[in-house]
Every structure is written in structure tokens, then in C-alpha cells.
Design an enzyme around this catalytic site. Structure first.
Site, PDB file in Angstrom:
ATOM      1  N   TYR A 212      39.039  40.459  27.230  1.00  0.00           N
ATOM      2  CA  TYR A 212      38.266  40.258  28.560  1.00  0.00           C
ATOM      3  C   TYR A 212      37.468  38.814  28.057  1.00  0.00           C
ATOM      4  O   TYR A 212      37.766  38.171  29.201  1.00  0.00           O
ATOM      5  CB  TYR A 212      37.284  41.207  28.773  1.00  0.00           C
ATOM      6  CG  TYR A 212      36.466  41.246  29.988  1.00  0.00           C
ATOM      7  CD1 TYR A 212      37.267  41.509  31.135  1.00  0.00           C
ATOM      8  CD2 TYR A 212      35.091  40.979  29.900  1.00  0.00           C
ATOM      9  CE1 TYR A 212      36.543  41.293  32.409  1.00  0.00           C
ATOM     10  CE2 TYR A 212      34.456  40.738  31.085  1.00  0.00           C
ATOM     11  CZ  TYR A 212      35.088  40.973  32.325  1.00  0.00           C
ATOM     12  OH  TYR A 212      34.431  40.892  33.479  1.00  0.00           O
ATOM     13  N   LYS A 216      37.998  35.627  30.604  1.00  0.00           N
ATOM     14  CA  LYS A 216      36.918  34.833  31.412  1.00  0.00           C
ATOM     15  C   LYS A 216      36.349  33.489  30.854  1.00  0.00           C
ATOM     16  O   LYS A 216      35.993  32.630  31.648  1.00  0.00           O
ATOM     17  CB  LYS A 216      35.726  35.752  31.376  1.00  0.00           C
ATOM     18  CG  LYS A 216      36.024  37.060  31.990  1.00  0.00           C
ATOM     19  CD  LYS A 216      36.404  36.985  33.485  1.00  0.00           C
ATOM     20  CE  LYS A 216      36.352  38.484  34.258  1.00  0.00           C
ATOM     21  NZ  LYS A 216      36.707  37.945  35.689  1.00  0.00           N
TER      22      LYS A 216
HETATM   23  N1  LIG Z   1      30.628  44.725  37.492  1.00  0.00           N
HETATM   24  C1  LIG Z   1      30.233  44.111  36.236  1.00  0.00           C
HETATM   25  O1  LIG Z   1      29.577  44.265  35.349  1.00  0.00           O
HETATM   26  C2  LIG Z   1      30.884  42.542  36.116  1.00  0.00           C
HETATM   27  C3  LIG Z   1      30.176  41.656  35.406  1.00  0.00           C
HETATM   28  C4  LIG Z   1      30.538  40.493  35.284  1.00  0.00           C
HETATM   29  C5  LIG Z   1      31.713  40.145  35.756  1.00  0.00           C
HETATM   30  N2  LIG Z   1      32.423  40.870  36.484  1.00  0.00           N
HETATM   31  C6  LIG Z   1      33.565  40.591  37.191  1.00  0.00           C
HETATM   32  O2  LIG Z   1      33.493  40.563  38.836  1.00  0.00           O
HETATM   33  C7  LIG Z   1      34.414  40.540  39.252  1.00  0.00           C
HETATM   34  C8  LIG Z   1      34.614  42.093  40.469  1.00  0.00           C
HETATM   35  O3  LIG Z   1      34.243  42.889  39.595  1.00  0.00           O
HETATM   36  P1  LIG Z   1      33.609  44.139  40.134  1.00  0.00           P
HETATM   37  O4  LIG Z   1      32.361  44.545  39.377  1.00  0.00           O
HETATM   38  O5  LIG Z   1      33.184  44.005  41.681  1.00  0.00           O
HETATM   39  O6  LIG Z   1      34.506  45.502  40.021  1.00  0.00           O
HETATM   40  P2  LIG Z   1      35.552  46.193  40.907  1.00  0.00           P
HETATM   41  O7  LIG Z   1      34.503  47.003  41.982  1.00  0.00           O
HETATM   42  O8  LIG Z   1      36.425  47.303  40.228  1.00  0.00           O
HETATM   43  O9  LIG Z   1      36.371  45.250  41.834  1.00  0.00           O
HETATM   44  C9  LIG Z   1      37.282  44.578  41.161  1.00  0.00           C
HETATM   45  C10 LIG Z   1      38.209  44.022  42.633  1.00  0.00           C
HETATM   46  O10 LIG Z   1      39.340  43.417  42.072  1.00  0.00           O
HETATM   47  C11 LIG Z   1      40.426  43.727  42.658  1.00  0.00           C
HETATM   48  N3  LIG Z   1      41.683  43.400  41.818  1.00  0.00           N
HETATM   49  C12 LIG Z   1      41.922  43.928  40.433  1.00  0.00           C
HETATM   50  N4  LIG Z   1      42.956  43.952  39.856  1.00  0.00           N
HETATM   51  C13 LIG Z   1      43.637  43.047  41.177  1.00  0.00           C
HETATM   52  C14 LIG Z   1      44.978  42.691  41.288  1.00  0.00           C
HETATM   53  N5  LIG Z   1      45.779  42.682  40.287  1.00  0.00           N
HETATM   54  N6  LIG Z   1      45.215  42.042  42.547  1.00  0.00           N
HETATM   55  C15 LIG Z   1      44.302  41.998  43.540  1.00  0.00           C
HETATM   56  N7  LIG Z   1      43.199  42.324  43.291  1.00  0.00           N
HETATM   57  C16 LIG Z   1      42.691  42.884  42.044  1.00  0.00           C
HETATM   58  C17 LIG Z   1      40.206  45.000  42.977  1.00  0.00           C
HETATM   59  O11 LIG Z   1      40.981  45.173  44.058  1.00  0.00           O
HETATM   60  P3  LIG Z   1      42.167  46.416  43.921  1.00  0.00           P
HETATM   61  O12 LIG Z   1      41.789  47.597  42.778  1.00  0.00           O
HETATM   62  O13 LIG Z   1      42.266  47.232  45.356  1.00  0.00           O
HETATM   63  O14 LIG Z   1      43.448  45.842  43.726  1.00  0.00           O
HETATM   64  C18 LIG Z   1      38.667  45.082  43.224  1.00  0.00           C
HETATM   65  O15 LIG Z   1      38.557  44.584  44.647  1.00  0.00           O
HETATM   66  C19 LIG Z   1      35.582  40.869  38.163  1.00  0.00           C
HETATM   67  O16 LIG Z   1      36.385  39.636  37.890  1.00  0.00           O
HETATM   68  C20 LIG Z   1      34.934  41.387  37.057  1.00  0.00           C
HETATM   69  O17 LIG Z   1      35.588  40.773  36.010  1.00  0.00           O
HETATM   70  C21 LIG Z   1      32.048  42.207  36.799  1.00  0.00           C
END
Ligand SMILES: NC(=O)c1ccc[n+]([C@@H]2O[C@H](COP(=O)([O-])OP(=O)(O)OC[C@H]3O[C@@H](n4cnc5c(N)ncnc54)[C@H](OP(=O)(O)O)[C@@H]3O)[C@@H](O)[C@H]2O)c1
Length: 322
Positions: A212, A216
Site C-alpha cells: 500500500y 501511494k
Molecule cells: N479511508 C481511509 O482511512 C483512507 C486514508 C488514506 C487514503 N485513503 C484513500 O482514499 C481513497 C478512497 O478511499 P475510501 O476511504 O473512500 O474507501 P472506499 O469507501 O472503499 O472507496 C473506494 C472507492 O474506490 C473505488 N475503487 C476501488 N477499486 C476500483 C477500481 N479497480 N476501479 C474503479 N473504482 C475502484 C471503489 O468503487 P467500487 O468498489 O465500486 O469499484 C470506491 O468508490 C483510496 O485511494 C484510499 O487508498 C483512504
């Protein structure tokens, strides 16, 4: 309840994210997109598309074309809604069509304009089709939020090659493909803003976070290089590094609300004092809109951390001497 599985976006080295990986089915080729008939590269305004006239007043993004990857859930969903509330025409993707249509409906019911298009960011033809179709429908791309991502925390010797590749394909290659196909539209307009979701885990590694964190960090590298390449063409590009955020990414599936609330309330011992809590998706989305707005014309190639201070330094823990 032990929510501290092995998600690499949690300070405790948890892993709800890897569960999410397994939950989601993988889509096949471009046919799965429902984009078969899209003329790639087409920029003419589609019949019935909203006018590009930009009325005075309204939100900061009135009439602007905004693209979001990963808009079916979490941060991307919150950002899609927030952009639409501020007047943007939002084209967003994700693989889960039912959720995508639901978010689209919610935005339209609230008086906004949005289009969901099913696309998998790992698949070249699907990303190209998605980007070109958003540009065609809304008359270009003013702002792109490349946000789709997955977690997955394991020690390197316990991680399969396929798991490693899937994380890189989604988080790093997916951002590359998005940028690759967005830039030509922005070059035509000689302007544009791109925000790519990295993570505070890019700055603060965890033992189980090799895949991961590597993915990133790749996003940050791509952003810095692209900022150098396109600055004279009116294109700004920055990386956003959220800290742990309350989304399905970190919430273990099926956990009762009360247990999750308790866990969340105890969250953040490594954040600065006074901010010992998880972020919510809406406040991360506010940072996205800020970066995308005209308020930061001097900012490009930056890594912007929004993490409750968890990466600011190591917090002193007083030894218990009693
Ligand atoms: N939540 C945290 O603590 C956190 C912290 C730092 C960074 N992030 C980053 O923030 C971003 C959003 O995460 P989130 O927390 O909002 O998680 P989430 O609720 O699981 O949302 C992830 C989104 O990415 C989409 N996605 C995943 N794989 C995909 C693919 N192959 N093609 C198209 N869409 C895809 C999912 O849509 P589908 O499943 O419908 O495809 C969903 O809309 C990510 O990049 C994550 O690494 C999250």
C-alpha cells in the site's frame, strides 16, 4: 471486536481494507463498462448534455466539468456530492453499478448534475472510455479527482504476487491511466486541476503496509513529475494524503454500529492532542474542493496531508512509573 486487522491506513496497523478487496468482484473487459458505443476521443457535446454556460454566482464550481474516480463510496462519493452542491457537472466511476446509480440519483434529487459510468481503473480501455465520455458529456474536464483505491495489509512474505499486483494496478496504475487520458483534454483547454489521492501511509509506513505504501508513494512521484511537465500549460496537479477516515475502507464489514462507534471514539492516539478522532469523508472532501478551487493558483506538485497531525511527529508517551 478487533477492528485492528491489517489495514495500512490505520495508525494501529489494521486491515479492514484487505477485506474490502476480497468483497469486490473484478470486472472484465471494456464490455463490462457499458461504454462499447462511446467514440473514444470524442469531444463534441452530447445531445441532451447540460449547457456549459457558466452562470454568475452559485458555487465555486458552477458549470465546471469535474471527474471523480471511485465515486461510489467513501471519500469519492462525498467529493462527488460536494462538487455537485457547488454547481459542478460531475462524471464519476466505480465498479459497483448499483451504488453508482444510487449516488447519481441522490445528487440529482438534491438538484445537482451527475453521471455515473461503470469503469474499472485497472483497465486501460475502461479508463479511456470513462474520461472521454465525461469530457464529451460535459464539454471538457476542468477538475479531475483521481481517488479510486484499495487497501490490503500483509507482510511481504505473506502477500501473494497477485495481491501485490492488484494494489499497484488499482492505486498506482489506475492513477497513471486516469492522468494519461485526462491530460489531453486539459491541454486542449490549456487549463485544468488534478488531485490524486495518496495517503498519510505514504509518509508513515506500517510493518504490514509495503504494497500500500509503495503504491501511494508512486502516486506522489507521478504527481511531482506531472507538475513539472504541465505547469506551463495551465495544469496544476497535487496529491492529497488523508489520514484514517471513516469509510467502508477501514470499517470491517458487518460490524454493529455501536461497536464501530466505540472503536471510532477511541481512535487516534497518534493524532495531535485535541484531534484524536477519525476524519469523516466530508471533511476530506472539503480539502479536495479547496485544492481544486481557484484559491490555490500557486500550489502544484504538493503533497497535502490532512491527517489530524498523525504524521507530524512521534508523540511522547510518558512511562507509567507508579
Ligand atoms: N479511508 C481511509 O482511512 C483512507 C486514508 C488514506 C487514503 N485513503 C484513500 O482514499 C481513497 C478512497 O478511499 P475510501 O476511504 O473512500 O474507501 P472506499 O469507501 O472503499 O472507496 C473506494 C472507492 O474506490 C473505488 N475503487 C476501488 N477499486 C476500483 C477500481 N479497480 N476501479 C474503479 N473504482 C475502484 C471503489 O468503487 P467500487 O468498489 O465500486 O469499484 C470506491 O468508490 C483510496 O485511494 C484510499 O487508498 C483512504
Amino acid at each position: 471486536m478487533d477492528a485492528k486487522a491489517n489495514n495500512t491506513d490505520t495508525n494501529a496497523g489494521a486491515d479492514a481494507g484487505s477485506a474490502a478487496v476480497g468483497r469486490r468482484s473484478l470486472l472484465g473487459g471494456a464490455a463490462a463498462l457499458g461504454l462499447g458505443s462511446v467514440a473514444l476521443g470524442a469531444t463534441a457535446q452530447a445531445a441532451g448534455a447540460p449547457s456549459r454556460a457558466r452562470p454568475e454566482g452559485g458555487g465555486r464550481f458552477q458549470g465546471k466539468s469535474v471527474l471523480v474516480t471511485g465515486g461510489t463510496s467513501g471519500i469519492g462519493r462525498a467529493a462527488a456530492k460536494a462538487f455537485a452542491r457547488e454547481g459542478a457537472h460531475v462524471g464519476f466511476c466505480g465498479r459497483r453499478a448499483e451504488l453508482g446509480r444510487q449516488v447519481e440519483r441522490e445528487i440529482r434529487d438534491a438538484g445537482g448534475e451527475a453521471t455515473y459510468l461503470q469503469a474499472d481503473v485497472r483497465v486501460d480501455a475502461q479508463v479511456r472510455g470513462f474520461v472521454d465520455r465525461v469530457a464529451s458529456r460535459y464539454g471538457g474536464i476542468d477538475v479531475a479527482f483521481n481517488n479510486a483505491g484499495i487497501g490490503g495489509g500483509k507482510l511481504p512474505h505473506e502477500m501473494s504476487v497477485e495481491e501485490w499486483d492488484d494494489i499497484q494496478a488499482t492505486n498506482a496504475r489506475g492513477v497513471f491511466l486516469s492522468v494519461k487520458y485526462e491530460i489531453p483534454h486539459m491541454l486542449r483547454a490549456q487549463r485544468g486541476v488534478i488531485i490524486c489521492t495518496s495517503s498519510s501511509a505514504a509518509e508513515q509506513a506500517r510493518p504490514n503496509g509495503a504494497a500500500y505504501t509503495a503504491s501511494k508513494r508512486a502516486v506522489q512521484g507521478l504527481v511531482k513529475s506531472a507538475a513539472l511537465a504541465y505547469g506551463t500549460r495551465g495544469i496544476r496537479i497535487n496529491a492529497l494524503l488523508p489520514g484514517t477516515t471513516d469509510t467502508p475502507f477501514v470499517r470491517p464489514p458487518g460490524i454493529p454500529d455501536a461497536d464501530w462507534l466505540r472503536y471510532k471514539q477511541a481512535w487516534g492516539p497518534l493524532n495531535v492532542d485535541g484531534l484524536e478522532r477519525m476524519a469523516d469523508a466530508e471533511e476530506i472532501a472539503r480539502a479536495v474542493l479547496g485544492l481544486a478551487s481557484d484559491d490555490f493558483p500557486y500550489m502544484t506538485g504538493a503533497s497535502v496531508t490532512v491527517d489530524g497531525g498523525s504524521t507530524a511527529g512521534r508523540k511522547m508517551v510518558q512511562p507509567n512509573t507508579t
